[in-house]
Design a protein around this motif. Structure first.
Motif, PDB file in Angstrom:
ATOM      1  N   PHE A 529       0.437  -1.212   0.163  1.00 46.29           N
ATOM      2  CA  PHE A 529       0.224   0.278  -0.164  1.00 46.29           C
ATOM      3  C   PHE A 529       1.230   1.126   0.108  1.00 46.29           C
ATOM      4  N   PRO A 530       1.549   1.447  -1.282  1.00 51.23           N
ATOM      5  CA  PRO A 530       2.984   2.525  -0.772  1.00 51.23           C
ATOM      6  C   PRO A 530       1.877   4.013  -1.164  1.00 51.23           C
ATOM      7  N   THR A 531       2.323   4.864  -0.649  1.00 47.83           N
ATOM      8  CA  THR A 531       1.268   6.100  -0.684  1.00 47.83           C
ATOM      9  C   THR A 531       1.245   7.102  -1.494  1.00 47.83           C
ATOM     10  N   SER A 532       1.822   6.891  -2.004  1.00 45.95           N
ATOM     11  CA  SER A 532       2.279   7.480  -3.453  1.00 45.95           C
ATOM     12  C   SER A 532       2.645   6.721  -4.926  1.00 45.95           C
ATOM     13  N   PRO A 533       1.747   5.704  -5.406  1.00 46.10           N
ATOM     14  CA  PRO A 533       2.470   4.433  -6.525  1.00 46.10           C
ATOM     15  C   PRO A 533       2.710   5.808  -7.375  1.00 46.10           C
ATOM     16  N   LYS A 534       3.268   5.465  -8.365  1.00 50.56           N
ATOM     17  CA  LYS A 534       4.192   5.986  -9.855  1.00 50.56           C
ATOM     18  C   LYS A 534       3.547   5.041  -9.939  1.00 50.56           C
ATOM     19  N   THR A 535       4.142   3.923 -10.584  1.00 54.74           N
ATOM     20  CA  THR A 535       4.400   3.142 -11.620  1.00 54.74           C
ATOM     21  C   THR A 535       2.925   1.773 -11.199  1.00 54.74           C
ATOM     22  N   LEU A 536       3.127   1.304 -12.782  1.00 60.36           N
ATOM     23  CA  LEU A 536       2.376  -0.321 -11.856  1.00 60.36           C
ATOM     24  C   LEU A 536       3.054  -1.513 -11.208  1.00 60.36           C
ATOM     25  N   GLY A 537       4.157  -1.387 -11.354  1.00 57.08           N
ATOM     26  CA  GLY A 537       5.322  -2.412 -10.469  1.00 57.08           C
ATOM     27  C   GLY A 537       5.816  -1.767  -9.037  1.00 57.08           C
ATOM     28  N   ASP A 538       4.571  -0.609  -8.577  1.00 55.13           N
ATOM     29  CA  ASP A 538       5.204  -0.298  -7.236  1.00 55.13           C
ATOM     30  C   ASP A 538       3.391  -1.001  -6.574  1.00 55.13           C
ATOM     31  N   ILE A 539       2.654  -1.333  -7.107  1.00 53.33           N
ATOM     32  CA  ILE A 539       0.995  -1.494  -6.465  1.00 53.33           C
ATOM     33  C   ILE A 539       0.964  -3.314  -6.974  1.00 53.33           C
ATOM     34  N   ALA A 540       1.816  -3.822  -7.724  1.00 53.09           N
ATOM     35  CA  ALA A 540       1.686  -5.352  -8.115  1.00 53.09           C
ATOM     36  C   ALA A 540       2.578  -6.146  -6.978  1.00 53.09           C
ATOM     37  N   ARG A 541       1.872  -7.395  -7.119  1.00 55.56           N
ATOM     38  CA  ARG A 541       3.035  -8.023  -5.548  1.00 55.56           C
ATOM     39  C   ARG A 541       3.588  -8.383  -6.526  1.00 55.56           C
ATOM     40  N   VAL A 542       3.214  -9.156  -7.655  1.00 60.54           N
ATOM     41  CA  VAL A 542       4.012 -10.290  -8.744  1.00 60.54           C
ATOM     42  C   VAL A 542       4.005  -9.633 -10.133  1.00 60.54           C
ATOM     43  N   LEU A 543       5.079  -9.605 -10.607  1.00 57.51           N
ATOM     44  CA  LEU A 543       4.889  -8.629 -11.966  1.00 57.51           C
ATOM     45  C   LEU A 543       6.070  -9.529 -12.663  1.00 57.51           C
ATOM     46  N   ARG A 544       5.929 -10.461 -14.276  1.00 56.64           N
ATOM     47  CA  ARG A 544       6.855 -11.253 -14.746  1.00 56.64           C
ATOM     48  C   ARG A 544       6.031 -11.526 -16.016  1.00 56.64           C
ATOM     49  N   SER A 545       7.353 -11.498 -16.835  1.00 56.67           N
ATOM     50  CA  SER A 545       6.735 -12.453 -17.829  1.00 56.67           C
ATOM     51  C   SER A 545       7.742 -14.196 -18.112  1.00 56.67           C
ATOM     52  N   LYS A 546       7.052 -14.682 -18.879  1.00 55.06           N
ATOM     53  CA  LYS A 546       7.592 -15.708 -19.660  1.00 55.06           C
ATOM     54  C   LYS A 546       6.954 -16.360 -20.606  1.00 55.06           C
ATOM     55  N   ASN A 547       7.774 -17.252 -21.274  1.00 54.41           N
ATOM     56  CA  ASN A 547       7.454 -17.914 -22.209  1.00 54.41           C
ATOM     57  C   ASN A 547       6.042 -19.013 -22.377  1.00 54.41           C
TER      58      ASN A 547
END
Length: 669
Positions: A529-547
């Protein structure tokens, strides 16, 4: 709360690691076996050994995913565990590609283990089933002529006769049927070594065989739930303990008579939670809700996940598997093959001069033109390109950061590839450019004492297609009159006494496996729960890419709480249009985009591209064979201004309710 009915356990499965050859903890695996065997249900050690993630070289060149010594090390431990605990050992996609050669090689490894000094004291005598999954080029040509072959996904190009002929070997991803047939025909087996198989297939086969579930009982709602449980369990277990939080290597499962199953991680500090398990359902899949495999599809739209009393075990139910034949469709399996497209060579070094870095793109273009001029009239074909790292980055004092270059040449011969790389290196060192001051050389190179390096054959996936089967072809060939595609060899190795376990299903008491009154997820901290999130990464618990197979990249974005997830979902800023813009493609090229409520997640899948064209992983100019570093655009994506206002409102309400414990519950199905 009403007392739940007792669940009847039908089998236990222990997976010590997500990939044979990667190393495993023998004592941890033993503790998992010791935990489940007392319930009296049939138990097995099952693990996967195959993947397209590491590229096409296995199929094109006959390589294995891991060195042979790694397979010897892991199988020595697994054979010892299977023998001491009197349980079968099952693994498929032998060697990484599941080719017939690698099935045979793993059988040879098992023979060596039985004959090792010291093992004669154990008196190993193992009945080993080897199942082969290669198909002939004649078979593939015939199905192509009948229009019974299609690409596995939109980015896969049509199959041609030339591609079939160029493949050194073609394997098919077996469904569970031939494995089930083998277990039924030889019920006292100790080890089953399988060729290329759909990753969940050995799990499905053992669960069906252990529970005496006939292969022809599939069409009723109860049967769909049962087979759905088998398939869902296999989908999760084939990656080992990645379904836990924090992720770990080993996991165990207990399957019940109604298709419900429980998952418990091996490592004491890990937990299988509703979010970690449902989140793993998305892993390396094109979409999270409908998962297609040999002979049908798994529907997870009504799946549910709950944490049990121990705080570490997740109970899963609600998956449904529909067999193709039950809806009048053909059974289909995936074919895989690769071929050599040329030979590679490379050179590498770094550039520090800000004057050159500022015009690097134009200089590299000039270098390629120079290489072309120097190879005018040379017999053969070639290509040249560069991996450029650190471009457009700056140092703390605002100067351009050092740029690292890897020049990669592809040619029809190894000699020509080295010539192209050598010429490009020389040109990179000495190329003139406007306002040049350093005239002695542009490139810091010579890593490991090498000017340029020969990289050998360059492989590329050539077949990743679905083929329609006729009735019975998906089975194991057990008689001369059978039209089944798959064959087996049964052998006895070792000189000791035979060993077979006797299994009796057991009922687990309600008290032993009671449900909790509140379903909890992974621990939620203020970091979510960041006070001033700027990016999607600030609020995501997991953020990943994969084949998601060789031709697709998939993105998973997961959130820690229901409130954050619903805020993101209702805001509408995650969609196919955004994914297309971030990845430089058209919106209609996005393969799938949507939300998966059970995992509090958003998912999107796109084609794997190089220079705007679909391309499989592992070929020329590959720089991320797993696709695991493609998520950065999403990570750094700015949040819309209107979302920030909604976030502030949510935070204000959270502060008002700060005295109330935050509890995560999965959405109602």
């Amino acid at each position: 709360m009403s007392t739940p009915s007792p669940l009847i356990s039908t089998c236990n499965i222990v997976t010590p690691v997500g990939m044979l050859g990667y190393g495993l903890d023998e004592s941890l695996t033993a503790s998992l076996l010791a935990a489940v065997i007392p319930n009296g249900a049939p138990t097995a050690i099952i693990l996967d050994s195959g993947s397209t993630d590491s590229g096409p070289e296995k199929l094109a060149l006959g390589h294995t995913t891991s060195p042979r010594t790694s397979y010897v090390r892991d199988l020595r431990k697994l054979v010892r565990l299977a023998w001491e605990y009197k349980v079968p050992l099952v693994f498929t996609s032998a060697g990484g590609d599941g080719s017939d050669e690698h099935v045979g090689e793993m059988v040879n490894v098992l023979k060596e283990i039985c004959e090792e000094q010291g093992n004669e004291e154990r008196h190993y005598k193992l009945k080993v089933i080897a199942i082969y999954s290669a198909v002939t080029k004649t078979f593939v040509h015939e199905r192509l002529q009948k229009n019974a072959i299609s690409g596995c996904g939109p980015p896969v190009p049509p199959l041609t006769s030339k591609l079939i002929d160029s493949a050194p070997r073609i394997v098919s991803q077996m469904g569970p049927e031939p494995l089930y047939d083998a277990m039924t025909a030889t019920p006292d087996f100790n080890i089953l070594v399988g060729g290329r198989a759909y990753d969940p297939s050995p799990y499905i086969a053992f669960a069906a065989w252990a529970s005496k579930t006939p292969l022809d009982q599939t069409s009723t709602p109860e049967a769909k739930r049962l087979w759905g449980g088998f398939a869902h369990m296999g989908k999760i277990l084939e990656c080992g303990g990645i379904c836990a939080s924090p992720k770990c290597s080993a996991v165990r499962a207990t399957m019940y008579a109604d298709g419900t199953f429980d998952l418990t991680p091996g490592e004491p500090e890990s937990r299988c939670t509703p979010l970690s398990v449902s989140g793993h359902t998305l892993y390396e899949k094109s979409r999270p809700d409908l998962l297609y495999g040999p002979g049908g599809w798994l529907d997870l739209m009504e799946s549910s996940y709950e944490l049990l009393w121990d705080g570490r075990t997740c109970r899963v139910r609600g998956g449904r598997f529909t067999f193709s034949r039950d809806v009048g469709a053909k059974y289909m399996v995936k074919l895989e093959a690769a071929h050599v497209v040329g030979y590679r060579a490379s050179y590498m070094g770094s550039v520090k001069d800000a004057i050159l870095i500022g015009q690097l793109d134009s200089v590299l273009k000039q270098i390629k033109e120079y290489v072309a001029e120097q190879h005018r009239g040379v017999e053969g074909t070639w290509d040249l390109d560069w991996h450029v790292y650190g471009q457009h980055q700056t140092t703390a004092d605002g100067q351009p950061a050092e740029v690292f270059l890897i020049g990669e040449a592809l040619a029809s011969t190894q000699e020509l590839a080295r010539s192209v790389a050598s010429t490009a290196r020389i040109a990179t060192v000495h190329a003139p450019y406007p306002n040049q001051k350093a005239t002695s050389g542009n490139l810091a190179y010579g890593h490991g004492g090498k000017m340029e390096s020969e990289l050998g054959p360059c492989a590329q996936f050539s077949i990743y297609h679905l083929v329609e089967l006729e009735e019975g072809e998906e089975r194991l060939k057990l008689s001369d009159g059978s039209n089944a595609l798959y064959r087996q060899e049964v052998s006895v190795i070792g000189r000791g006494d035979s060993q077979a376990a006797s299994y009796q299903p057991a009922s687990l008491s309600t008290e032993q496996y009671k449900q909790t009154t509140t379903v909890l997820g992974a621990p939620v901290t203020d970091n979510h729960f960041p006070t001033s999130p700027k990016t999607l990464g600030d609020i995501a618990r997991v953020l990943r890419s994969k084949n998601a197979g060789p031709y697709e990249i998939t993105f998973d974005v997961m959130f820690a709480t229901e409130s954050i997830f619903q805020l993101v979902k209702s805001s509408g800023f995650l969609n196919a249009a955004v994914i297309a813009k971030l990845n430089g493609i058209r919106e209609d090229e996005v393969i799938w985009s949507g939300f998966f409520d059970q995992a509090l997640a958003y998912k999107a899948t796109i084609p794997r591209l190089w220079k705007g064209k679909p391309t499989p992983n592992g070929g020329f100019m590959e720089s991320d064979v797993h696709g695991s570093q493609k998520y950065i655009g999403l990570l750094n994506m700015p949040l819309p201004e209107e979302f920030a206002h909604k976030w502030d409102e949510m935070m204000a309400k959270r502060r008002e309710d700060s005295g109330v414990q935050t509890v995560i519950t999965p959405p109602a199905s």
